[in-house]
Design a protein around this motif. Structure first.
Motif, mmCIF file in Angstrom:
data_model
loop_
_atom_site.group_PDB
_atom_site.id
_atom_site.type_symbol
_atom_site.label_atom_id
_atom_site.label_comp_id
_atom_site.label_asym_id
_atom_site.label_seq_id
_atom_site.Cartn_x
_atom_site.Cartn_y
_atom_site.Cartn_z
ATOM 1 N N PRO A 1 -9.728 -6.468 1.115
ATOM 2 C CA PRO A 1 -8.463 -5.852 0.719
ATOM 3 C C PRO A 1 -7.295 -6.798 1.015
ATOM 4 O O PRO A 1 -7.235 -7.416 2.079
ATOM 5 C CB PRO A 1 -8.392 -4.591 1.589
ATOM 6 N N THR B 1 -8.152 -5.371 -4.088
ATOM 7 C CA THR B 1 -9.048 -6.355 -3.489
ATOM 8 C C THR B 1 -8.879 -7.695 -4.183
ATOM 9 O O THR B 1 -8.362 -7.778 -5.303
ATOM 10 C CB THR B 1 -10.512 -5.922 -3.589
ATOM 11 N N HIS C 1 -3.240 -1.011 -2.924
ATOM 12 C CA HIS C 1 -4.688 -0.925 -2.741
ATOM 13 C C HIS C 1 -5.338 -1.845 -3.769
ATOM 14 O O HIS C 1 -5.507 -1.490 -4.930
ATOM 15 C CB HIS C 1 -5.175 0.517 -2.909
ATOM 16 N N SER D 1 -14.523 -8.684 -1.933
ATOM 17 C CA SER D 1 -14.048 -7.308 -1.751
ATOM 18 C C SER D 1 -13.006 -7.168 -0.639
ATOM 19 O O SER D 1 -12.649 -6.047 -0.269
ATOM 20 C CB SER D 1 -15.223 -6.378 -1.457
#
Length: 209
Positions: A183, A195, A193, A181
């Motif tokens: 970023p 991950t 945006h 997860s």
């Protein structure tokens, strides 16, 4: 008994030979290598391409993603790479002498970012292409190892899917690695945006029982 050695090509010969619309190939040290990506490999590279395209369009950035592009290393005429995704700079591309006639990049400043999605030939992405893109001056380079195919020194112990992001600092690559997860922090697309896991799975939902 003697065996004939394979005839080595230079880049001009490779580009003359290249079949239009029939498969994808690279020239590695004078030898033609057919690229045969798996389904997931294609999904991942297509997902990245789409997300970059959205960023370029929404932010009106002076970049574009070509359909076909060969990158020539700086110190050899016997290799030509076809990145899985490449982002080119509209403001500098016209100064690259081989772009218009041959869709070929010879200058690092023509490029904003290159992505290689790792296949079984992972050594090319982590070693050979890494060194050549660094020497060429490519400012940002992603190695997306969604299946953790690379050696443990690149993917951890135990091995896990890893996105290695190399940024050029004073002529040398500095690496940041992203997992699960985390970023992704991209100098080229600072507002994206995304991950690591979204990239590895091409944003597909997890299967349900």
């Amino acid at each position: 008994m003697t065996q004939a050695l394979p005839q080595l090509m230079n880049l001009d010969e490779f580009l003359d030979w290249y079949p239009n619309g029939e498969g994808r190939y690279e020239l590695i040290d004078g030898l033609i290598v057919e690229m045969q990506p798996t389904g997931q490999h294609s999904e991942v590279s297509g997902f990245i391409d789409a997300r970059f395209s959205v960023e370029i369009e929404c932010l009106k950035l002076p970049y574009f993603i070509p359909r076909d592009c060969v990158v020539k290393p700086i110190d050899t005429n016997r290799s030509g790479y076809q990145p899985d995704v490449i982002v080119l700079d509209e403001t500098t591309i016209d100064d690259d002498p081989l772009w218009e006639p041959r869709s070929t990049i010879t200058q690092g400043r023509s490029v904003r970012l290159i992505v290689e999605v790792v296949s079984t030939n992972w050594r090319d992405d982590y070693l050979k292409k890494l060194a050549d893109y660094e020497a060429l001056g490519i400012p940002e380079y992603w190695v997306v190892d969604y299946a953790a195919l690379g050696a443990s020194r690149y993917t951890g112990q135990p091995k896990q899917p890893t996105l290695s992001l190399f940024t050029l600092v004073d002529g040398e690559y500095q690496v940041s690695q992203f997992h699960q997860s985390d970023p992704i922090l991209s100098p080229t697309f600072p507002e994206i945006h995304l991950t690591a896991e979204q990239v590895f799975t091409a944003s597909r939902p997890a299967p349900t029982n």
